[in-house]
Design a protein around this motif. Structure first.
Motif, PDB file in Angstrom:
ATOM      1  N   SER A  15       0.852  -1.176   0.000  1.00 54.23           N
ATOM      2  CA  SER A  15       0.000   0.000   0.000  1.00 54.23           C
ATOM      3  C   SER A  15       0.894   1.233   0.000  1.00 54.23           C
ATOM      4  CB  SER A  15      -0.889   0.020   1.245  1.00 54.23           C
ATOM      5  OG  SER A  15      -0.100   0.265   2.406  1.00 54.23           O
ATOM      6  N   SER A  16       0.325   2.391  -0.343  1.00 53.86           N
ATOM      7  CA  SER A  16       1.124   3.613  -0.327  1.00 53.86           C
ATOM      8  C   SER A  16       1.513   3.992   1.104  1.00 53.86           C
ATOM      9  CB  SER A  16       0.359   4.757  -0.997  1.00 53.86           C
ATOM     10  OG  SER A  16      -0.853   5.019  -0.324  1.00 53.86           O
ATOM     11  N   LYS A  17       0.709   3.606   2.103  1.00 55.94           N
ATOM     12  CA  LYS A  17       1.056   3.900   3.490  1.00 55.94           C
ATOM     13  C   LYS A  17       2.351   3.190   3.874  1.00 55.94           C
ATOM     14  CE  LYS A  17      -2.017   4.374   6.700  1.00 55.94           C
ATOM     15  NZ  LYS A  17      -3.138   4.164   7.659  1.00 55.94           N
ATOM     16  N   VAL A  18       2.441   1.927   3.558  1.00 51.83           N
ATOM     17  CA  VAL A  18       3.668   1.172   3.851  1.00 51.83           C
ATOM     18  C   VAL A  18       4.794   1.622   2.927  1.00 51.83           C
ATOM     19  CG1 VAL A  18       4.706  -1.135   3.774  1.00 51.83           C
ATOM     20  CG2 VAL A  18       2.483  -0.789   4.880  1.00 51.83           C
ATOM     21  N   GLY A  35       3.800   1.758  -4.180  1.00 50.05           N
ATOM     22  CA  GLY A  35       2.713   1.748  -3.213  1.00 50.05           C
ATOM     23  C   GLY A  35       1.404   2.087  -3.895  1.00 50.05           C
ATOM     24  N   VAL A  36       0.386   1.300  -3.647  1.00 50.37           N
ATOM     25  CA  VAL A  36      -0.920   1.496  -4.285  1.00 50.37           C
ATOM     26  C   VAL A  36      -1.774   2.408  -3.397  1.00 50.37           C
ATOM     27  CG1 VAL A  36      -2.976   0.369  -5.192  1.00 50.37           C
ATOM     28  CG2 VAL A  36      -0.752  -0.765  -5.362  1.00 50.37           C
ATOM     29  N   LYS A  37      -2.221   3.523  -3.950  1.00 50.82           N
ATOM     30  CA  LYS A  37      -3.028   4.464  -3.180  1.00 50.82           C
ATOM     31  C   LYS A  37      -4.443   3.917  -2.981  1.00 50.82           C
ATOM     32  CE  LYS A  37      -2.646   8.860  -4.076  1.00 50.82           C
ATOM     33  NZ  LYS A  37      -2.628  10.156  -4.801  1.00 50.82           N
ATOM     34  N   GLY A  38      -5.077   4.380  -1.912  1.00 48.82           N
ATOM     35  CA  GLY A  38      -6.473   4.017  -1.665  1.00 48.82           C
ATOM     36  C   GLY A  38      -6.661   2.766  -0.846  1.00 48.82           C
ATOM     37  N   LEU A  39      -5.577   2.083  -0.486  1.00 48.26           N
ATOM     38  CA  LEU A  39      -5.670   0.898   0.368  1.00 48.26           C
ATOM     39  C   LEU A  39      -5.467   1.349   1.813  1.00 48.26           C
ATOM     40  CD1 LEU A  39      -3.478  -1.663  -1.635  1.00 48.26           C
ATOM     41  CD2 LEU A  39      -5.795  -0.860  -2.096  1.00 48.26           C
ATOM     42  N   ASP A  40      -6.398   1.001   2.681  1.00 46.46           N
ATOM     43  CA  ASP A  40      -6.301   1.469   4.057  1.00 46.46           C
ATOM     44  C   ASP A  40      -7.062   0.536   4.982  1.00 46.46           C
ATOM     45  OD1 ASP A  40      -5.629   3.044   6.224  1.00 46.46           O
ATOM     46  OD2 ASP A  40      -6.163   4.923   5.223  1.00 46.46           O
ATOM     47  N   SER A  41      -6.882   0.751   6.273  1.00 45.84           N
ATOM     48  CA  SER A  41      -7.562  -0.072   7.263  1.00 45.84           C
ATOM     49  C   SER A  41      -9.061   0.151   7.207  1.00 45.84           C
ATOM     50  CB  SER A  41      -7.041   0.247   8.662  1.00 45.84           C
ATOM     51  OG  SER A  41      -7.209   1.619   8.950  1.00 45.84           O
TER      52      SER A  41
END
Length: 279
Positions: A15-18, A35-41
């Motif tokens: 993910s973009s966060k990681v 990192g792929v944007k839009g992936l989140d908890s």
């Protein structure tokens, strides 16, 4: 500026966060990080369990086939890895070759409240909300993923993904013993022994114990909880292990194996090799 002197470089997906947390460090050690944007908890399990891994695979295809301005010849998409923390730890686990086991998941959720000891009520609610909408969840996955002769879903991965590093992961009940036994590539699990979100015994240690790959490693961060990803020292250690692990399996840096070995871990304060047996 892109350094072409050692190109092409292996690809790390997350993910973009990681990616934003680990990308600069890994890029400085000879990797390209996407990192792929839009992936989140999320507040509970749901469609993201299917959509996130498929989005990451879509990103892999895009960077493998699309000319990226200024990055010509930089990316070795044939030697890719996946890494993630928490929800993204699930994503990297899904990309390991693990297979969803519907029978196991539904049975665990049906019996959850009567288990001894029972998992925390909030954890059951988070993980088991799909049991009442399983047909909808299955329809989203599609027959190409859900159809098999052994009752397990097909893996949501790609042969180009050659090593994975799930950190503080979730997903144990979705895959179960049979689904985790299908994992067929090198896997490094990072677990926090005091994890208060993805409980260590229910998630990281269970996942590690049932992985089918012979190339499996678990490093336990003793006394750390789920928020260790927000602390400098644990993150520095995770960066170290990511560099060593992916360097060994994706770059062919054979001497890097000693930097994520049992000997190295056993000499490091606050770390334990494999499943931690202490309190």
């Amino acid at each position: 500026e892109p350094d072409l002197s050692g190109a092409p470089y292996p690809l790390i997906l997350s993910s973009s966060k990681v990616g934003s947390l680990f990308g600069p460090h890994l890029a400085s050690h000879g990797f390209v990080v996407v990192g792929v944007k839009g992936l989140d908890s999320s507040s509970n399990w749901g469609k993201w369990l299917i959509n996130d891994p498929l989005d990451i695979l879509f990103a892999l295809d895009q960077v493998a086939t699309t000319t990226l301005n200024g990055l010509d010849g930089m990316i070795d998409a044939e030697h890719a890895g996946a890494m993630g923390y928490s929800f993204d730890g699930y994503n990297s686990l899904a990309l390991s070759g693990a297979r969803v086991d519907p029978e196991f998941y539904l049975a665990q959720c049906a019996a959850a409240s009567t288990m001894n000891p029972a998992p925390p009520e909030w954890w059951i609610k988070y993980n088991c909300n799909m049991d009442v909408s399983w047909e909808e969840f299955t329809a989203l996955a599609g027959s190409a993923i859900t159809t098999s002769e052994d009752g397990l879903w097909q893996p949501m991965t790609d042969d180009r993904i050659r090593a994975v590093m799930p950190m503080a992961p979730e997903g144990a009940w979705l895959f179960g013993e049979r689904g985790l036994a299908a994992v067929d590539r090198p896997t490094l699990i990072i677990g926090a022994t005091k994890d208060d979100i993805n409980p260590y015994d229910l998630e990281a240690s269970y996942i590690f114990d049932h992985l089918g790959t012979p190339d499996k490693i678990m490093i336990s961060f003793v006394g750390e909880d789920h928020s260790m990803v927000e602390s400098d020292e644990p993150v520095l250690r995770m960066k170290h292990f990511a560099t060593a692990f992916f360097g060994y399996y994706l770059q062919g840096q054979e001497d890097y194996i000693k930097y994520f070995s049992e000997d190295f871990v056993s000499r490091s304060d606050g770390l334990a090799w494999g499943v931690y047996q202490g309190k």
